[in-house]
Design a protein around this motif. Sequence first.
Motif, short mmCIF file in Angstrom:
data_model
loop_
_atom_site.label_atom_id
_atom_site.label_comp_id
_atom_site.label_asym_id
_atom_site.label_seq_id
_atom_site.Cartn_x
_atom_site.Cartn_y
_atom_site.Cartn_z
N ARG A 28 -1.44 -5.93 0.85
CA ARG A 28 -0.74 -5.17 1.61
C ARG A 28 0.54 -4.95 0.25
N ARG A 29 0.65 -5.47 -0.37
CA ARG A 29 2.28 -5.32 -1.38
C ARG A 29 1.84 -3.98 -2.00
N THR A 30 1.14 -4.42 -2.63
CA THR A 30 0.43 -3.04 -3.97
C THR A 30 0.59 -2.14 -2.87
N GLN A 31 -0.78 -1.71 -1.12
CA GLN A 31 -0.54 -0.55 -0.86
C GLN A 31 1.35 -0.42 -0.07
N ALA A 32 2.13 -0.91 -0.41
CA ALA A 32 3.79 -0.65 0.05
C ALA A 32 4.24 0.37 -1.44
N VAL A 33 3.87 -0.25 -2.28
CA VAL A 33 4.72 -0.06 -3.66
C VAL A 33 3.57 1.56 -3.88
N ALA A 34 2.36 0.94 -4.31
CA ALA A 34 1.30 2.69 -3.90
C ALA A 34 2.34 4.03 -3.20
N LEU A 35 2.70 3.39 -2.30
CA LEU A 35 2.90 4.17 -1.03
C LEU A 35 4.54 4.81 -1.51
N LEU A 36 5.33 4.08 -2.05
CA LEU A 36 6.48 4.27 -2.39
C LEU A 36 6.72 5.71 -2.78
N SER A 37 6.61 5.74 -4.32
CA SER A 37 6.69 6.38 -5.55
C SER A 37 6.15 7.31 -4.89
N PRO A 38 5.18 8.33 -3.73
CA PRO A 38 4.42 9.37 -3.77
C PRO A 38 6.00 9.40 -2.56
#
Length: 368
Positions: A28-38
Amino acid sequence: VVKSFATEKKEAKRFQQENILNFRLAMRRTQAVALLSPLIEIITTIGLSAILWYGAWEVIRGVLTPGELIAFLGYVSLAIKPLNQLGKTYSLYQRALASAERIFEILDTEPEIKELPGAVKLPPIEGYVCFKDVSFGYDSNELILEDINLEIKPGEKVALVGPSGVGKTTLVSLIPRFYDSISGVVAIDGHDVKKVKLASLRQQISIVPQETILFNGTIGDNIVYGRPEATEEEIAEAARKANVDRFIESLSRGYDTEVGERGVKLSGGERQRIAIARAILRNPRILILDEATSAVDAETELLIQQALSRLMKDRSTLIIAHRLSTIQNANKVVVLNERRIEEIGSHEQLLARRGFYTRLYKTQFRPA
């Protein structure tokens, strides 16, 4: 313990469940971080497009010149990179913030026992200990010890006995101020322990706990722990008095032998004797001894008893006794029961009274 109860599968399943939960949270944390930049990239692109469209419209209308539009776009592009970088570092910032909260929670913890303003340094003591009307409880509404009155003369050996959980360890813990009494006074040589500096108090007391605590280091490091300025000769003499010198000398690295975490590389008897050597080297005037209940072989038992006899010589000693021999050799026996001192006297005197101690002796101490 796991092997003895044959619960390997159960523990493996529990470990697997914890891993799955940790994996899901990490995802969940990785998905949130991955979503933030794009997401930031999309927002900045839409913003640039809107600015370019509006700026072109203003140029057509003659409100802006082409140079002014290009300059403005240049300034905006300079701001885009820091915004994108902010998105990449946001997750790192969140993790650092969470870690900082835990660190500062520890740093901001106030010690339960504090020196009073104007506390004085305790001078070298003789070892006279006095409890006067002492009461203690972890909760003031539920006392563990009540109206304790007890005197220990210099060099006297006092054995504390009583049912499990009656407060024997708590009572001796009041002397070095691991806890403070709710009422009454604990005094050493006439000095209230609450009114002296903690370091000067505890430097003149040694404690040999029931569960021997050794630090991850060498045998020498553990013996010298309470007195780092001791010489090699003094360390060797302390080991000799503790009956652990021959064992140490039999090791290939001697005093430089690593003991492992909590002394895991040593046997129970070896750990006890090293702890006794540490207390001997400290050379305290007051000794607090919680006898180990773990069984050792007869030879090791004899070595430990000899070492303890040397340690207790000419010192005010309070012993939480679990062995009949200790009680018989004590100058007096203090019997605790239901928060109070039930009886005080020698082993023979207490048996002659046929009171609570006699019943305790028959159930706990009498040889089979």
